[in-house]
Design a protein around this motif. Sequence first.
Motif, PDB file in Angstrom:
ATOM      1  N   LEU A   1       1.245  -1.315   0.228  1.00 34.29           N
ATOM      2  CA  LEU A   1      -0.352  -0.148  -0.086  1.00 34.29           C
ATOM      3  C   LEU A   1       0.855   1.345   0.177  1.00 34.29           C
ATOM      4  N   GLN A   2       2.119   1.006   0.880  1.00 34.40           N
ATOM      5  CA  GLN A   2       2.951   2.518   0.734  1.00 34.40           C
ATOM      6  C   GLN A   2       4.047   2.665  -0.611  1.00 34.40           C
ATOM      7  N   LYS A   3       3.454   1.975  -1.843  1.00 36.54           N
ATOM      8  CA  LYS A   3       4.114   1.991  -3.343  1.00 36.54           C
ATOM      9  C   LYS A   3       2.510   3.822  -3.213  1.00 36.54           C
ATOM     10  N   ALA A   4       1.388   2.923  -3.115  1.00 32.22           N
ATOM     11  CA  ALA A   4       0.388   3.823  -4.160  1.00 32.22           C
ATOM     12  C   ALA A   4       0.165   4.947  -3.610  1.00 32.22           C
ATOM     13  N   PRO A   5      -0.267   5.814  -4.671  1.00 33.89           N
ATOM     14  CA  PRO A   5      -0.749   6.800  -4.248  1.00 33.89           C
ATOM     15  C   PRO A   5      -1.765   7.681  -3.744  1.00 33.89           C
ATOM     16  N   LEU A   6      -1.885   8.463  -2.498  1.00 27.70           N
ATOM     17  CA  LEU A   6      -2.816   8.661  -1.490  1.00 27.70           C
ATOM     18  C   LEU A   6      -4.423   8.137  -2.157  1.00 27.70           C
ATOM     19  N   ALA A   7      -4.275   8.922  -2.871  1.00 25.64           N
ATOM     20  CA  ALA A   7      -6.595   8.639  -3.801  1.00 25.64           C
ATOM     21  C   ALA A   7      -5.981   6.822  -3.484  1.00 25.64           C
ATOM     22  N   LEU A   8      -5.537   6.564  -4.029  1.00 25.39           N
ATOM     23  CA  LEU A   8      -5.613   4.896  -3.990  1.00 25.39           C
ATOM     24  C   LEU A   8      -6.276   4.157  -2.909  1.00 25.39           C
ATOM     25  N   GLN A   9      -4.997   4.406  -1.897  1.00 27.10           N
ATOM     26  CA  GLN A   9      -4.606   3.893  -0.608  1.00 27.10           C
ATOM     27  C   GLN A   9      -6.184   4.277   0.220  1.00 27.10           C
ATOM     28  N   ARG A  10      -6.385   5.925  -0.121  1.00 22.75           N
ATOM     29  CA  ARG A  10      -8.397   6.022   0.815  1.00 22.75           C
ATOM     30  C   ARG A  10      -9.257   5.128   0.190  1.00 22.75           C
ATOM     31  N   ARG A  11      -9.269   4.622  -1.129  1.00 20.26           N
ATOM     32  CA  ARG A  11     -10.112   3.931  -1.772  1.00 20.26           C
ATOM     33  C   ARG A  11     -10.056   2.773  -1.756  1.00 20.26           C
ATOM     34  N   VAL A  12      -9.527   2.180  -1.099  1.00 23.41           N
ATOM     35  CA  VAL A  12      -8.632   0.429  -0.060  1.00 23.41           C
ATOM     36  C   VAL A  12      -9.622   0.219   0.837  1.00 23.41           C
ATOM     37  N   MET A  13      -8.918   1.761   1.196  1.00 24.11           N
ATOM     38  CA  MET A  13      -9.582   1.501   2.534  1.00 24.11           C
ATOM     39  C   MET A  13     -10.619   1.437   2.991  1.00 24.11           C
ATOM     40  N   ARG A  14     -11.624   2.239   2.017  1.00 23.85           N
ATOM     41  CA  ARG A  14     -13.097   3.243   1.742  1.00 23.85           C
ATOM     42  C   ARG A  14     -13.859   1.280   1.680  1.00 23.85           C
ATOM     43  N   GLN A  15     -12.993   0.420   0.306  1.00 23.75           N
ATOM     44  CA  GLN A  15     -13.573  -0.522   0.226  1.00 23.75           C
ATOM     45  C   GLN A  15     -13.557  -1.791   1.464  1.00 23.75           C
ATOM     46  N   VAL A  16     -12.550  -1.550   2.184  1.00 30.17           N
ATOM     47  CA  VAL A  16     -12.571  -2.399   3.204  1.00 30.17           C
ATOM     48  C   VAL A  16     -13.267  -2.185   4.659  1.00 30.17           C
ATOM     49  N   LEU A  17     -13.507  -1.256   4.644  1.00 33.80           N
ATOM     50  CA  LEU A  17     -14.505  -0.272   5.203  1.00 33.80           C
ATOM     51  C   LEU A  17     -15.945  -0.670   5.275  1.00 33.80           C
ATOM     52  N   LEU A  18     -16.144  -0.359   3.872  1.00 33.77           N
ATOM     53  CA  LEU A  18     -17.984  -1.246   3.103  1.00 33.77           C
ATOM     54  C   LEU A  18     -18.246  -2.159   3.929  1.00 33.77           C
ATOM     55  N   GLU A  19     -17.075  -2.908   4.234  1.00 36.05           N
ATOM     56  CA  GLU A  19     -17.197  -4.599   4.279  1.00 36.05           C
ATOM     57  C   GLU A  19     -17.498  -4.848   6.186  1.00 36.05           C
ATOM     58  N   VAL A  20     -16.422  -4.246   6.283  1.00 32.78           N
ATOM     59  CA  VAL A  20     -16.735  -4.440   8.059  1.00 32.78           C
ATOM     60  C   VAL A  20     -17.840  -3.632   8.291  1.00 32.78           C
ATOM     61  N   LEU A  21     -17.707  -2.790   8.228  1.00 31.85           N
ATOM     62  CA  LEU A  21     -19.106  -1.444   9.169  1.00 31.85           C
ATOM     63  C   LEU A  21     -20.379  -1.884   8.573  1.00 31.85           C
ATOM     64  N   VAL A  22     -20.676  -2.215   7.005  1.00 35.11           N
ATOM     65  CA  VAL A  22     -21.523  -2.309   5.963  1.00 35.11           C
ATOM     66  C   VAL A  22     -22.452  -1.393   5.304  1.00 35.11           C
ATOM     67  N   ILE A  23     -22.813  -0.529   6.706  1.00 41.86           N
ATOM     68  CA  ILE A  23     -22.587   1.501   6.058  1.00 41.86           C
ATOM     69  C   ILE A  23     -20.952   2.220   5.312  1.00 41.86           C
ATOM     70  N   ALA A  24     -21.927   3.117   4.569  1.00 39.22           N
ATOM     71  CA  ALA A  24     -20.651   3.568   3.968  1.00 39.22           C
ATOM     72  C   ALA A  24     -20.049   4.606   4.821  1.00 39.22           C
ATOM     73  N   PRO A  25     -18.959   4.372   5.400  1.00 34.35           N
ATOM     74  CA  PRO A  25     -18.220   5.143   6.201  1.00 34.35           C
ATOM     75  C   PRO A  25     -17.580   6.188   5.794  1.00 34.35           C
ATOM     76  N   SER A  26     -16.983   7.213   6.949  1.00 32.93           N
ATOM     77  CA  SER A  26     -16.865   8.573   7.198  1.00 32.93           C
ATOM     78  C   SER A  26     -15.808   9.044   6.573  1.00 32.93           C
ATOM     79  N   PHE A  27     -15.097  10.291   6.152  1.00 33.55           N
ATOM     80  CA  PHE A  27     -14.199  10.251   5.658  1.00 33.55           C
ATOM     81  C   PHE A  27     -13.191  10.428   7.093  1.00 33.55           C
ATOM     82  N   GLU A  28     -13.850  10.620   8.189  1.00 36.93           N
ATOM     83  CA  GLU A  28     -12.515  10.481   9.256  1.00 36.93           C
ATOM     84  C   GLU A  28     -12.529   9.348   9.312  1.00 36.93           C
ATOM     85  N   GLN A  29     -13.065   7.927   9.132  1.00 38.77           N
ATOM     86  CA  GLN A  29     -13.162   6.933   9.492  1.00 38.77           C
ATOM     87  C   GLN A  29     -11.846   5.793   8.989  1.00 38.77           C
TER      88      GLN A  29
END
Length: 339
Positions: free
Chosen positions: A276-304
Amino acid sequence: MPSSTSWTPLHAKTHRTIRSRRLLERDRRLLVAVSGGQDSLCLIKLLLDLQPKWGWHLAIAHCDHRWRTDSEANAIHVENQALTWGIPFYLQTANSPPSSEATARDWRYQVLSKIASENKFDCIVTGHTASDRAETLLYNLIRGTGADGLQALTWQRLLFEKILLVRPLLDVTRTQTGQFCRDFQLSIWEDSTNLDLKYARNRIRQEVLPYLQENFNPQVESALAQTAEILQAEVDYLEQAACQLRKEAMFERKHEGDGETVCSSSLFLKLNRRVLQKAPLALQRRVMRQVLLEVLVIAPSFEQIEKLTALIAAPNRSQTDPFPGGAIARVQDDWIMFE
């Protein structure tokens, strides 16, 4: 004034849009959502006139929210239109008035999906326009959102199982649909709730957009709709790139005995920080958003998303405070792990 069978520039534009964007296939069963307002009446008239070229089977669905004292008369008005055109009509009335715009929208899509599923319709077609797209972009921008929210009104999306939601008028403004209805003398049902300024979207429509048109850009609706169109393509690309990055970073384990490699499930999430460290910040955030969608089921906030993204470069044994539901992410050497 055009005749009832005239072929106008808007007919030609809609025909080209449907064909070039592959929005609707020939010989499909289309359920058209009609409120009785100018946008939906323009839509159903266009589809009826295009029907001989495409072979569609058309029907009208109307949702009565019971928000207004004239809502029953509104429904009867739309039903009479369907009878005049000789096409099937489906009505769904709310048990009680929805408590908010969002609740009403969710209810509409649920009942439209139910009607479509029970009656073997392939697509639900709505009359959302470029003006709606501009309002949605402004509304979500003011509330706070990323690119996904700014391009929320898309040309089509899967709504329920195999039922597709299609919006063929996203490059047509409300001014154009109004003129079309006047040209063809379509009987518009004026919805009084569209003038009620207690609703945020109405304030954007009645106050914000006219101010922007007068003081900044007379074509602001088309300009904002174009921005949403550009963002849609960029969001699609970023989402695909993030999916690929996530696959590369995801911990994999092998089934014992057969050697088959599978990605970990949401119950056992591990992400490689070095990848993940090799990727641009935009892709890092988007990966984390995808992961949190699985974990939380609902759309995550920017802070999360931000607190999870921060773990990519955090010291070993760092961890987050609990996410909703109690999940905690922590760093263990090269890995971000969920507990």
